[in-house]
Design a protein around this motif. Structure first.
Motif, PDB file in Angstrom:
ATOM      1  N   ASP A 195       0.837  -1.194   0.000  1.00  0.00           N
ATOM      2  CA  ASP A 195       0.000   0.000   0.000  1.00  0.00           C
ATOM      3  C   ASP A 195       0.879   1.253   0.000  1.00  0.00           C
ATOM      4  O   ASP A 195       1.637   1.477   0.948  1.00  0.00           O
ATOM      5  N   PRO A 196       0.797   2.083  -1.034  1.00  0.00           N
ATOM      6  CA  PRO A 196       1.625   3.304  -1.057  1.00  0.00           C
ATOM      7  C   PRO A 196       1.301   4.267   0.078  1.00  0.00           C
ATOM      8  O   PRO A 196       2.140   5.080   0.446  1.00  0.00           O
ATOM      9  N   ARG A 197       0.106   4.138   0.663  1.00  0.00           N
ATOM     10  CA  ARG A 197      -0.281   5.039   1.756  1.00  0.00           C
ATOM     11  C   ARG A 197       0.477   4.750   3.047  1.00  0.00           C
ATOM     12  O   ARG A 197       0.519   5.598   3.950  1.00  0.00           O
ATOM     13  N   THR A 198       1.063   3.562   3.143  1.00  0.00           N
ATOM     14  CA  THR A 198       1.802   3.197   4.359  1.00  0.00           C
ATOM     15  C   THR A 198       3.315   3.280   4.188  1.00  0.00           C
ATOM     16  O   THR A 198       4.063   2.981   5.112  1.00  0.00           O
ATOM     17  N   LEU A 199       3.760   3.704   3.012  1.00  0.00           N
ATOM     18  CA  LEU A 199       5.194   3.757   2.729  1.00  0.00           C
ATOM     19  C   LEU A 199       5.874   4.831   3.575  1.00  0.00           C
ATOM     20  O   LEU A 199       5.467   5.990   3.586  1.00  0.00           O
ATOM     21  N   ASN A 200       6.918   4.420   4.274  1.00  0.00           N
ATOM     22  CA  ASN A 200       7.699   5.313   5.140  1.00  0.00           C
ATOM     23  C   ASN A 200       6.820   5.998   6.193  1.00  0.00           C
ATOM     24  O   ASN A 200       7.034   7.165   6.530  1.00  0.00           O
ATOM     25  N   LYS A 201       5.850   5.240   6.704  1.00  0.00           N
ATOM     26  CA  LYS A 201       4.962   5.738   7.754  1.00  0.00           C
ATOM     27  C   LYS A 201       4.795   4.683   8.846  1.00  0.00           C
ATOM     28  O   LYS A 201       5.174   3.520   8.677  1.00  0.00           O
ATOM     29  N   THR A 202       4.212   5.113   9.952  1.00  0.00           N
ATOM     30  CA  THR A 202       3.828   4.181  11.011  1.00  0.00           C
ATOM     31  C   THR A 202       2.365   3.832  10.831  1.00  0.00           C
ATOM     32  O   THR A 202       1.515   4.722  10.709  1.00  0.00           O
ATOM     33  N   LEU A 203       2.070   2.537  10.783  1.00  0.00           N
ATOM     34  CA  LEU A 203       0.698   2.048  10.707  1.00  0.00           C
ATOM     35  C   LEU A 203       0.218   1.763  12.130  1.00  0.00           C
ATOM     36  O   LEU A 203       0.725   0.852  12.792  1.00  0.00           O
ATOM     37  N   TYR A 204      -0.732   2.558  12.593  1.00  0.00           N
ATOM     38  CA  TYR A 204      -1.283   2.375  13.936  1.00  0.00           C
ATOM     39  C   TYR A 204      -2.540   1.519  13.854  1.00  0.00           C
ATOM     40  O   TYR A 204      -3.442   1.799  13.063  1.00  0.00           O
ATOM     41  N   LEU A 205      -2.601   0.474  14.686  1.00  0.00           N
ATOM     42  CA  LEU A 205      -3.794  -0.349  14.780  1.00  0.00           C
ATOM     43  C   LEU A 205      -4.623   0.204  15.937  1.00  0.00           C
ATOM     44  O   LEU A 205      -4.343  -0.057  17.105  1.00  0.00           O
ATOM     45  N   ARG A 206      -5.632   0.986  15.570  1.00  0.00           N
ATOM     46  CA  ARG A 206      -6.499   1.639  16.557  1.00  0.00           C
ATOM     47  C   ARG A 206      -7.972   1.397  16.216  1.00  0.00           C
ATOM     48  O   ARG A 206      -8.715   2.348  15.963  1.00  0.00           O
ATOM     49  N   PRO A 207      -8.423   0.152  16.168  1.00  0.00           N
ATOM     50  CA  PRO A 207      -9.841  -0.085  15.858  1.00  0.00           C
ATOM     51  C   PRO A 207     -10.730   0.564  16.918  1.00  0.00           C
ATOM     52  O   PRO A 207     -10.556   0.323  18.114  1.00  0.00           O
ATOM     53  N   SER A 208     -11.644   1.393  16.471  1.00  0.00           N
ATOM     54  CA  SER A 208     -12.353   2.291  17.391  1.00  0.00           C
ATOM     55  C   SER A 208     -13.103   1.560  18.502  1.00  0.00           C
ATOM     56  O   SER A 208     -13.149   2.031  19.648  1.00  0.00           O
ATOM     57  N   ASP A 209     -13.686   0.395  18.205  1.00  0.00           N
ATOM     58  CA  ASP A 209     -14.441  -0.329  19.230  1.00  0.00           C
ATOM     59  C   ASP A 209     -13.541  -0.972  20.270  1.00  0.00           C
ATOM     60  O   ASP A 209     -14.033  -1.457  21.298  1.00  0.00           O
TER      61      ASP A 209
END
Length: 315
Positions: free
Chosen positions: A212-226
């Motif tokens: 996914d180009p949106r996650t390139l050189n970024k931190t992917l946070y797993l924050r499912p709202s529920d």
């Protein structure tokens, strides 16, 4: 039109998180390679058998050793993406800095378009203030990050917060993985929000991110709202599901910190991490900025496990 799926090499595939990442990679249709350390066959039959089970599912086993740079380079050259899930918790094995050898191999190979190092907990980049001795976990991860970025290796860091298996069964009580027999200790007033994620969902989101180009050189946070919940909310959830009342015992901040003095090294690390999560609120006390993205927003098609459903297995 679907893009070509990357070939994935997974290091640490027999670990607690790694085995989920392997399965997610296979389920999502990636050509999947799993590193088999040459030393493994000498002492750990369970891991060898797990590797063979991955092979039956379609994974390809690649033999290499961290003491043999050339073998690591050859393994890395097989894949487009490298995901490392080596243990970073001291009560298992703290191998975070071994990844520096993997960084060297990736740099020499020159073909890897994304590296996901072993992160998967709190965002190490935000934990510069962490208490000793637990800060070693974050300091070592930052050291690896620095090496990745200096080598100009494309990356994604995954911040998966609290693995549900370690927290939900015992309602976050430091001393238990299973439901309380009558009382549970609440940190402070029990109202600080934390984030809990099913381990299989960690694997799913991790593999979703690799192309996914949106996650390139970024931190992917797993924050499912529920799943952004306080310890007190988890206690109420358990009471509602089980029909049992739970006695709560409040632990003031100063008493919790003082308890560190009587513990061994591993226990001190645990207290430090719990302090940051349940007193400071270090998982939820910041907004995700330009350097990060949130997994459940990027991938709304993933039906993540809610903690009330996760909790039912303990009843």
């Amino acid at each position: 039109m679907e893009i070509n799926k990357s070939k994935v090499l997974i290091v640490g595939g027999t670990g607690y998180v790694g085995r989920r990442i392997v399965k997610a990679s296979l389920q999502q249709g990636h050509e999947t390679y799993v590193l088999q350390r040459r030393e493994l066959g000498l002492y750990d039959i369970e891991k060898v058998q797990m590797l063979l089970s991955f092979k039956r599912l379609g994974a390809r086993l690649v033999e290499a050793s961290f003491s043999d740079h050339r073998s690591l380079v050859e393994a890395v050259r097989l894949a487009d993406v490298v995901v490392c899930a080596m243990s970073g918790v001291p009560f298992r094995s703290h191998n975070i800095l071994l990844q520096l050898k993997l960084v060297d191999a990736i740099k020499e190979a020159g073909n890897v378009k994304r590296f996901l190092p072993s992160e998967f907990g709190m965002d190490a980049g935000r934990m510069g203030h962490a208490l000793a001795p637990g800060r070693i976990t974050f300091d070592d991860k930052v050291t690896v990050r620095k090496a990745i970025e200096e080598a100009r290796i494309p990356y994604t860091y995954v911040s998966a917060n609290c693995f549900a298996g370690y927290f939900i069964g015992g309602l976050c009580d430091f001393n238990s993985l299973t439901p309380p027999k009558g009382k549970v200790h609440l940190y402070g007033d029990g109202n600080v929000k934390a984030i809990f994620v099913d381990e299989d969902d960690v694997g799913t989101y991790t593999i979703k991110a690799i192309d996914d180009p949106r996650t390139l050189n970024k931190t992917l946070y797993l924050r499912p709202s529920d799943n952004i919940l306080s310890q007190r909310q988890l206690v109420e959830m358990y009471e509602s599901l089980s029909g049992k009342r739970v006695e709560t015992v409040l632990i003031p901040e100063k008493d919790f910190l003082a308890s560190m003095a009587g513990l061994d090294y591993i226990g001190q690390i645990g207290v430090g991490h719990y302090y940051h999560i349940f007193y400071e609120g270090s998982l939820t006390n910041f907004e995700i900025g330009a350097g990060g993205v949130e997994a459940s927003e990027l991938y709304p098609e993933v039906r993540y496990t809610r903690m009330d459903d996760y909790m039912k297995q303990y009843l």
